[in-house]
Design a protein around this motif. Structure first.
Motif, short mmCIF file in Angstrom:
data_model
loop_
_atom_site.label_atom_id
_atom_site.label_comp_id
_atom_site.label_asym_id
_atom_site.label_seq_id
_atom_site.Cartn_x
_atom_site.Cartn_y
_atom_site.Cartn_z
N ARG A 136 -3.38 3.74 -0.56
CA ARG A 136 -3.89 3.19 -1.82
C ARG A 136 -3.27 1.80 -2.03
NH1 ARG A 136 -3.25 7.20 -4.67
NH2 ARG A 136 -5.40 7.78 -5.05
N CYS A 137 -4.12 0.84 -2.40
CA CYS A 137 -3.65 -0.53 -2.64
C CYS A 137 -2.91 -0.60 -3.97
CB CYS A 137 -4.84 -1.49 -2.66
SG CYS A 137 -5.67 -1.64 -1.08
N LEU A 138 -1.67 -1.10 -3.92
CA LEU A 138 -0.89 -1.29 -5.13
C LEU A 138 -0.88 -2.76 -5.56
CD1 LEU A 138 2.23 0.93 -4.31
CD2 LEU A 138 0.17 1.56 -5.56
N VAL A 139 -0.71 -3.64 -4.58
CA VAL A 139 -0.68 -5.10 -4.84
C VAL A 139 -1.57 -5.77 -3.81
CG1 VAL A 139 0.74 -7.17 -4.89
CG2 VAL A 139 1.65 -5.02 -5.78
N VAL A 140 -2.43 -6.66 -4.27
CA VAL A 140 -3.32 -7.40 -3.36
C VAL A 140 -3.43 -8.82 -3.88
CG1 VAL A 140 -5.63 -7.57 -2.39
CG2 VAL A 140 -4.66 -5.32 -2.86
N ASN A 141 -3.19 -9.80 -3.01
CA ASN A 141 -3.36 -11.18 -3.47
C ASN A 141 -4.75 -11.70 -3.05
OD1 ASN A 141 -3.07 -11.84 -0.75
ND2 ASN A 141 -1.73 -13.57 -1.13
N PRO A 142 -5.17 -12.86 -3.57
CA PRO A 142 -6.55 -13.33 -3.32
C PRO A 142 -6.90 -13.49 -1.84
CG PRO A 142 -5.56 -14.57 -5.12
CD PRO A 142 -4.47 -13.74 -4.53
N VAL A 143 -5.91 -13.87 -1.00
CA VAL A 143 -6.21 -14.09 0.42
C VAL A 143 -6.62 -12.78 1.09
CG1 VAL A 143 -5.27 -14.88 2.62
CG2 VAL A 143 -4.65 -16.06 0.52
N LEU A 187 0.83 -1.20 0.00
CA LEU A 187 0.00 0.00 0.00
C LEU A 187 0.87 1.25 0.00
CD1 LEU A 187 -1.36 -2.20 2.30
CD2 LEU A 187 -3.28 -0.71 1.73
N GLN A 188 0.39 2.28 -0.68
CA GLN A 188 1.12 3.55 -0.77
C GLN A 188 0.35 4.64 -0.04
OE1 GLN A 188 1.72 4.99 -4.74
NE2 GLN A 188 3.41 6.33 -4.15
N ALA A 189 1.11 5.48 0.68
CA ALA A 189 0.48 6.55 1.44
C ALA A 189 -0.13 7.59 0.51
CB ALA A 189 1.52 7.21 2.35
N VAL A 190 -1.30 8.06 0.89
CA VAL A 190 -1.96 9.16 0.18
C VAL A 190 -1.91 10.35 1.12
CG1 VAL A 190 -4.10 9.99 -0.85
CG2 VAL A 190 -3.44 7.60 -1.13
N ARG A 191 -1.15 11.38 0.72
CA ARG A 191 -0.91 12.51 1.61
C ARG A 191 -1.72 13.74 1.21
NH1 ARG A 191 3.64 11.91 4.89
NH2 ARG A 191 4.89 10.03 4.45
N ASN A 192 -2.04 14.54 2.21
CA ASN A 192 -2.69 15.82 1.97
C ASN A 192 -1.69 16.74 1.28
OD1 ASN A 192 -3.42 18.68 2.54
ND2 ASN A 192 -5.14 17.74 3.63
#
Length: 467
Positions: free
Chosen positions: A187-194, A172-177
């Motif tokens: 923000r999700c960059l990589v997500v596996n099925p689990v 996940l990457q930080a979303v900054r003001n």
């Protein structure tokens, strides 16, 4: 123009001309300038030579017997292995038609005889430079192709690992003001099925989306700030968390800093956690059994001794009173002999439980107070932070509670019901004195109560220790 040899600009040159004098002249000039030169006098010899040792540039005459320069050039360009060698025509023919034909046959340049060596070198160097640039470009192309292939293989391998892993994995990457620079979400960059299954969403619906903060608000909101700390401090975060999802409810995760974000690995530990909880329950029950008297279901002597030791230490430091009541059932042997041991056991149980409830469920609940079986028909009550006056009130209540039980005892020489004698002692503990001293004081008071006719309480007059 400086025509001194330059080692960095050396090149492997093939000269093709049917006139030996021309070959000798040009060969000598180029060798002096540092080039490696080979010379042949016919087109057929030129084609054989380039297959043995490939030159970087060919200087080719047009008018030659058997096979002219145009035919040689066309043969080179028709060969897949030789077609990339640049051919510079060098000829006495200066008609436009001849030059156009030379270029159409595959030549890259044209020099008219008689030539100036400066012009030859300039044109030669131009082709060598183009050759070197093409080599570098091809090398870069090959490198990029190999890199892309390695990257593709790495991505394929990573994708295979992510998709087949039994653990949940995400990046996940930080979303900054933009104004404050504070992290507002991830923000999700990589997500596996689990991981997607835990979130109860598809991977496609999560990648690139801001879903973490909303998810954490439903299970453990403080985790959001903990993840921010991972990024700001670089310290990993590892812990268990409870989140019912299908047949699973417990998870363990490890989060580590990754650029301006973090990578997280989660594992379903529901089975392990259930085993741990069951083990804790079993240990707790075993501990209770180890500290409980099997017959009367109040604390046993071992438990009492441990509690007395710890309360003595605590109250000695706080200089607060500790009271103890030691009591036993009057003429209990006669009760056992007359009514039988089963009835005797039932009598002990009733008295122990009545006293326990009297102590535990009084108006002001005191969890540190303890009722324990001291041995046989003898019981002890420990009263931390209680002075002598308070202990006397407790003893009076106990005596009244046991009278109210009205357990018949026709063989008693005290009353026709079961009664008890109580000894009370109260001191302010001292670390220089052993806790057993308090028991001795209460035992002396109990002896006095029996001597005075039983069914009563007596107090020991020793209430403090000299410092």
């Amino acid at each position: 123009m400086n025509l001194e040899p330059d080692i960095e600009n050396k090149g492997n040159i093939l000269l093709v001309d049917d006139i030996p004098e021309n070959l000798q002249l040009l060969s000598d000039l180029l060798i002096k300038l540092g080039y490696t030169v080979r010379s042949v006098t016919s087109g057929r010899m030129a084609l054989k030579t380039v297959r043995v040792k490939r030159p970087e540039v060919i200087l080719l005459d047009i008018k030659m017997p058997e096979m002219d320069g145009y035919q040689v050039c066309q043969a080179l360009k028709a060969d897949e292995d030789l077609c990339h060698i640049p051919v510079i025509f060098i000829s006495a023919l200066d008609d436009v038609f001849d030059k156009v034909k030379a270029f159409n046959s595959g030549g890259v340049d044209y020099i008219t005889k008689p030539f100036q060596i400066e012009e030859v070198v300039a044109r030669l160097e131009n082709q060598l430079t183009i050759q070197r640039q093409q080599h570098l470009l091809q090398k870069e192309i090959n490198y990029r192709r190999d890199t892309e292939e390695a990257l593709y293989q790495s991505r394929a391998l990573l994708s295979s690992i992510l998709n087949s892993s039994l653990d949940g994995i995400a990046a996940l990457q930080a979303v900054r003001n933009p104004e404050t620079g504070n992290i507002e979400d991830f923000r999700c960059l990589v997500v596996n099925p689990v991981i997607a299954k835990v979130f109860q969403r598809s991977r496609e619906d999560m990648i690139g989306k801001l879903v973490l903060k909303k998810f954490l608000n439903t299970i453990q909101p403080e985790l959001f700030n903990n993840f921010i700390e991972v990024i700001e401090t670089g310290r990993p975060l590892e812990q268990d968390f409870y989140y019912p999802s299908g047949n699973s409810s417990w998870y363990h995760f490890v989060a580590v800093k990754l650029g301006d974000g973090f990578a997280i690995t989660t594992r379903d530990i529901t089975a392990r956690k259930q085993t741990e909880i069951a083990l804790q329950d079993a240990n707790h029950k075993l501990e209770l059994l180890a500290n409980l008297d099997g017959l009367t279901q109040v604390a046993n002597r071992r438990c009492f001794n441990n509690r007395l030791q710890s309360e003595w230490q605590r109250l000695a430091q706080e200089q607060q009173p500790l009271s103890l009541i030691l009591f036993d059932i009057d003429v209990f042997k006669r009760y056992n002999d007359y009514y039988g041991h089963l009835a005797g056991d039932d009598c002990l149980l009733k008295i122990a439980q009545s006293v326990y409830h009297c102590i535990r469920y009084q108006e002001v609940s005191r969890p540190t107070d303890m009722v324990a079986r001291y041995g046989g028909e003898e019981f002890v009550i420990l009263l931390p932070n209680t002075d002598l006056a308070g202990a006397i009130k407790v003893a009076s209540r106990i005596q009244a509670v046991i009278h109210d039980l009205k357990i018949c005892h026709t063989e008693s020489n005290v009353k026709d019901i079961v009664t008890v004698s109580l000894g009370i002692a109260s001191v302010i503990p001292s670390l220089e004195v052993q806790p057993d001293t308090l028991i001795a004081y209460a035992d002396q008071a109990l002896y006095e109560a029996k001597q005075q006719g039983r069914d009563r309480y007596c107090c020991n007059c020793e209430q403090s220790f000299d410092k």
